[in-house]
Design a protein around this motif. Structure first.
Motif, PDB file in Angstrom:
ATOM      1  N   ASN A 175     -30.312   1.788 -11.291  1.00  0.00           N
ATOM      2  CA  ASN A 175     -31.215   2.792 -11.865  1.00  0.00           C
ATOM      3  C   ASN A 175     -30.507   3.807 -12.757  1.00  0.00           C
ATOM      4  N   LYS A 176     -29.725   3.283 -13.691  1.00  0.00           N
ATOM      5  CA  LYS A 176     -29.041   4.129 -14.670  1.00  0.00           C
ATOM      6  C   LYS A 176     -29.831   4.149 -15.970  1.00  0.00           C
ATOM      7  N   GLY A 177     -30.030   5.316 -16.528  1.00  0.00           N
ATOM      8  CA  GLY A 177     -30.744   5.408 -17.787  1.00  0.00           C
ATOM      9  C   GLY A 177     -31.708   6.576 -17.778  1.00  0.00           C
ATOM     10  N   PRO A 178     -32.424   6.789 -18.870  1.00  0.00           N
ATOM     11  CA  PRO A 178     -32.482   5.933 -20.067  1.00  0.00           C
ATOM     12  C   PRO A 178     -31.253   6.086 -20.963  1.00  0.00           C
ATOM     13  N   TYR A 179     -31.220   5.303 -22.032  1.00  0.00           N
ATOM     14  CA  TYR A 179     -30.115   5.270 -22.992  1.00  0.00           C
ATOM     15  C   TYR A 179     -28.789   5.030 -22.284  1.00  0.00           C
ATOM     16  N   PHE A 180     -28.744   3.957 -21.516  1.00  0.00           N
ATOM     17  CA  PHE A 180     -27.541   3.613 -20.749  1.00  0.00           C
ATOM     18  C   PHE A 180     -27.260   2.130 -20.916  1.00  0.00           C
ATOM     19  N   ALA A 181     -26.002   1.773 -21.107  1.00  0.00           N
ATOM     20  CA  ALA A 181     -25.580   0.365 -21.128  1.00  0.00           C
ATOM     21  C   ALA A 181     -24.063   0.329 -20.971  1.00  0.00           C
ATOM     22  N   LYS A 182     -23.604  -0.145 -19.828  1.00  0.00           N
ATOM     23  CA  LYS A 182     -22.162  -0.246 -19.587  1.00  0.00           C
ATOM     24  C   LYS A 182     -21.829  -1.532 -18.856  1.00  0.00           C
ATOM     25  N   GLN A 183     -20.610  -2.006 -19.090  1.00  0.00           N
ATOM     26  CA  GLN A 183     -20.114  -3.152 -18.349  1.00  0.00           C
ATOM     27  C   GLN A 183     -19.639  -2.701 -16.974  1.00  0.00           C
TER      28      GLN A 183
END
Length: 318
Positions: free
Chosen positions: A82-90
């Motif tokens: 449940n990370k976000g919004p505007y989140f994207a990580k490896q």
């Protein structure tokens, strides 16, 4: 350790010697959430990755040679939710790599030797992290949606979720660096290893698209965007930000600059602000029936007016 075969040439065997080992955090997944969405990545219960193998003829100059599937129960779960919004990580997990020397014997005589670097088990270093965030990959999301064929897109309904729990991920070419060698890795999705997106209840649609295939095929990973406009063209960001930054073309409010006046310049008659109020008080204190010329205002008010005209920030009342 080794294998031994018997042939017409005699006894043949390969012996593997352990030289050293070390732990390296290795990329095993990523998840994406653009506007009004949450991202989750799970890597649970067991290893489920294929990791490149290093090869060297003399133990110094390393190259990639094949890959090795690592599996087996780890008895643990790791990832993020449940990370976000505007989140994207490896996401990276600690894996122990071992450097081996391998020797090929025939009738007890060494015929050849080589060295390998091979991935092994999940192993948390003492005092170390159970997992780590990797690269920020938000640049893959958002307006790149326009370059994708419609056949690779889908909509996640408001308040619902979609997840990949089958197929194979993309290969992360820089998954880890071990003994100076940069290696790649990929992950097999299943019920314990998955990428997930949860859509909010905002007014726009929540679009996703597969990197290599439609989301219901074998996309590798899926990416995130918000609703395509009905009439085309560039959309305005509903939150005023893109990837955590202020939207392009959205001007910051300008701070109002004070009016600069020269000493001796007459204040504006009426109006608003300190200058206008002082001007009105000067009018009020003029002797009745006298013209402006040659008549001075009371000293306290005269100093007050000069202070305002000179651009100084003094309070009214001298």
């Amino acid at each position: 350790m080794g294998t031994c075969l018997t042939s017409k040439f005699g006894k043949i065997e390969t012996v593997k010697y352990t030289l050293s080992s070390k732990i390296a955090y290795t990329t095993v997944g990523e998840a994406h959430a653009y506007w009004d969405t949450k991202a989750t990545f799970d890597y649970d219960a067991k290893l489920s990755s294929t990791i490149d193998t290093g090869y060297s003829g003399g133990g110094t100059n390393w190259t990639l040679s094949g890959s090795r599937s690592v599996g087996g129960s780890i008895g643990h779960a790791t990832g993020y939710s449940n990370k976000g919004p505007y989140f994207a990580k490896q996401w990276k997990v600690p894996i122990r790599y071992t450097k081996y020397k391998k020797v090929h014997y025939c009738n007890g005589v060494q015929r050849s030797k080589w060295y390998t670097i091979e991935a092994g088990r999940y192993d948390i270093p003492g005092g170390g992290s159970t997992g780590k965030y990797g690269k920020d990959v938000r640049s893959k999301d958002g307006t790149k949606f326009y370059d994708v064929p419609k056949s690779r897109t889908a909509v996640v309904p408001k308040g619902s979720y979609f997840q990949l729990s089958g197929g194979r991920s993309i290969t992360w070419t820089g998954a880890a660096t071990v003994y100076g060698l940069t290696i790649g890795a990929s992950t097999s999705y299943d019920r314990d290893h998955k990428q997930r997106i949860t859509a909010g209840n905002g007014r726009y649609k929540h679009y996703i698209w597969g990197l290599h295939d439609k989301p219901s095929g074998n996309p590798g990973i899926f990416l995130s965007d918000w609703g395509r406009p009905a009439s085309g063209g560039r959309r305005a960001d509903p939150l005023g930000v893109r990837g955590g930054r202020r939207a392009e073309g959205r001007a910051r409010p300008q701070r109002r600059q004070p009016v600069q006046r020269h000493r001796g310049e007459r204040p504006r008659q009426g109006g608003r602000g300190v200058v206008g109020r002082v001007s009105q008080r000067l009018q009020h204190h003029r002797p009745a029936g006298e013209a402006d010329r040659g008549k001075a205002a009371p000293r306290s008010l005269r100093g007050e007016a000069l202070g305002v005209q000179g651009g100084q920030q003094r309070g009214v009342g001298g």
